[in-house]
Design a protein around this motif. Structure first.
Motif, short mmCIF file in Angstrom:
data_model
loop_
_atom_site.label_atom_id
_atom_site.label_comp_id
_atom_site.label_asym_id
_atom_site.label_seq_id
_atom_site.Cartn_x
_atom_site.Cartn_y
_atom_site.Cartn_z
N ALA A 173 0.83 -1.21 0.00
CA ALA A 173 0.00 0.00 0.00
C ALA A 173 0.86 1.26 0.00
N ASP A 174 0.50 2.21 -0.88
CA ASP A 174 1.19 3.49 -0.99
C ASP A 174 0.21 4.46 -1.65
N LEU A 175 -0.45 5.25 -0.83
CA LEU A 175 -1.50 6.14 -1.33
C LEU A 175 -0.98 7.12 -2.37
N LYS A 176 0.26 7.59 -2.20
CA LYS A 176 0.83 8.56 -3.15
C LYS A 176 0.91 7.99 -4.56
N SER A 177 1.13 6.68 -4.67
CA SER A 177 1.19 6.07 -6.00
C SER A 177 -0.14 5.40 -6.38
N GLY A 178 -1.20 5.70 -5.63
CA GLY A 178 -2.54 5.21 -5.97
C GLY A 178 -2.79 3.76 -5.58
N LYS A 179 -1.98 3.22 -4.68
CA LYS A 179 -2.16 1.83 -4.23
C LYS A 179 -2.74 1.85 -2.83
N ILE A 180 -3.95 1.27 -2.70
CA ILE A 180 -4.59 1.21 -1.38
C ILE A 180 -4.70 -0.24 -0.92
N SER A 181 -4.63 -0.41 0.39
CA SER A 181 -4.66 -1.73 0.98
C SER A 181 -6.04 -2.36 0.86
N VAL A 182 -6.03 -3.66 0.64
CA VAL A 182 -7.27 -4.42 0.57
C VAL A 182 -7.98 -4.40 1.92
N THR A 183 -7.24 -4.12 3.00
CA THR A 183 -7.84 -4.09 4.34
C THR A 183 -8.26 -2.68 4.77
N SER A 184 -7.98 -1.68 3.94
CA SER A 184 -8.40 -0.31 4.27
C SER A 184 -9.91 -0.19 4.12
N PRO A 185 -10.52 0.83 4.73
CA PRO A 185 -11.98 0.97 4.59
C PRO A 185 -12.44 1.07 3.12
N ILE A 186 -11.73 1.83 2.32
CA ILE A 186 -12.11 1.95 0.90
C ILE A 186 -11.88 0.62 0.19
N GLU A 234 -20.63 1.66 -0.48
CA GLU A 234 -20.75 2.54 0.69
C GLU A 234 -19.59 2.23 1.61
N VAL A 235 -18.73 3.22 1.79
CA VAL A 235 -17.52 3.04 2.59
C VAL A 235 -17.67 3.77 3.91
N LYS A 236 -17.46 3.03 4.99
CA LYS A 236 -17.51 3.64 6.32
C LYS A 236 -16.15 4.25 6.63
N ALA A 237 -16.10 5.57 6.66
CA ALA A 237 -14.87 6.29 6.95
C ALA A 237 -15.06 7.05 8.25
N PRO A 238 -13.97 7.53 8.86
CA PRO A 238 -14.11 8.30 10.10
C PRO A 238 -15.03 9.52 9.93
N ALA A 239 -15.09 10.07 8.73
CA ALA A 239 -15.93 11.25 8.49
C ALA A 239 -17.38 10.89 8.21
N GLY A 240 -17.70 9.60 8.18
CA GLY A 240 -19.06 9.16 7.87
C GLY A 240 -19.06 8.20 6.70
#
Length: 157
Positions: free
Chosen positions: A113-126, A140-146
């Motif tokens: 995972a490396d958000l700067k290069s557009g790679k997100i973890s399979v275990t992240s909320p998104i 529908e993604v549950k994030a800290p902001a809602g």
């Protein structure tokens, strides 16, 4: 912890190189530091010795974790990926329903995972919210902001 860690071949090679470095370079350096501190006298009041022993303990824990990760690692080949739905190693283009912003992410393992290069973890909320979705579906993604709604626009390997 018996979770399989899915990684690309490149990441597996990086992990092996890092482990060899830890064992071949860092471990002997830690042993030398302990030996040097031991030569400085009484071990009861030798802060340098205590620090060297603690550093060695942390290094050994890191080596043990790396060996465990390598044992659990499974290589994923991008050519075998099913692009009919979002899964690990797919690239997914999504639109945020609220802001109308479009973003492309690649779903990868935690190790890659490396958000700067557009790679997100399979275990992240998104990542979790998008898994299994097909083109046109709303996630529908549950994030800290809602709850954030994403529409899947495209999926590719």
């Amino acid at each position: 912890m018996t979770d399989v860690i899915y990684v690309s071949k490149e990441t597996l090679e990086q992990m092996k190189v890092e482990l060899q470095h830890l064992k071949g370079v860092e471990r002997p350096a830690a042993s030398r530091a302990i030996a040097e501190a031991r030569e400085k006298g009484d071990l009861k009041e030798n802060a340098e010795y205590d620090a060297a022993k603690e550093a060695q303990g942390l290094l050994e824990a890191k080596i043990k974790k790396m060996e465990s990760d390598l044992a659990l690692a499974r290589i994923l080949d991008a050519t075998d990926i099913d692009t009919s739905k979002v899964s690990i190693l797919t690239k997914v283009t999504v639109s945020n329903m609220a802001t109308k912003k479009t973003v492309t992410y690649q779903i990868v393992s935690e190790k890659e995972a490396d958000l700067k290069s557009g790679k997100i973890s399979v275990t992240s909320p998104i990542g979790q919210g998008l898994l299994g979705k097909t083109i046109g579906e709303i996630a529908e993604v549950k994030a800290p902001a809602g709850i954030i709604k994403f529409k899947v626009e495209a999926i590719s390997a």
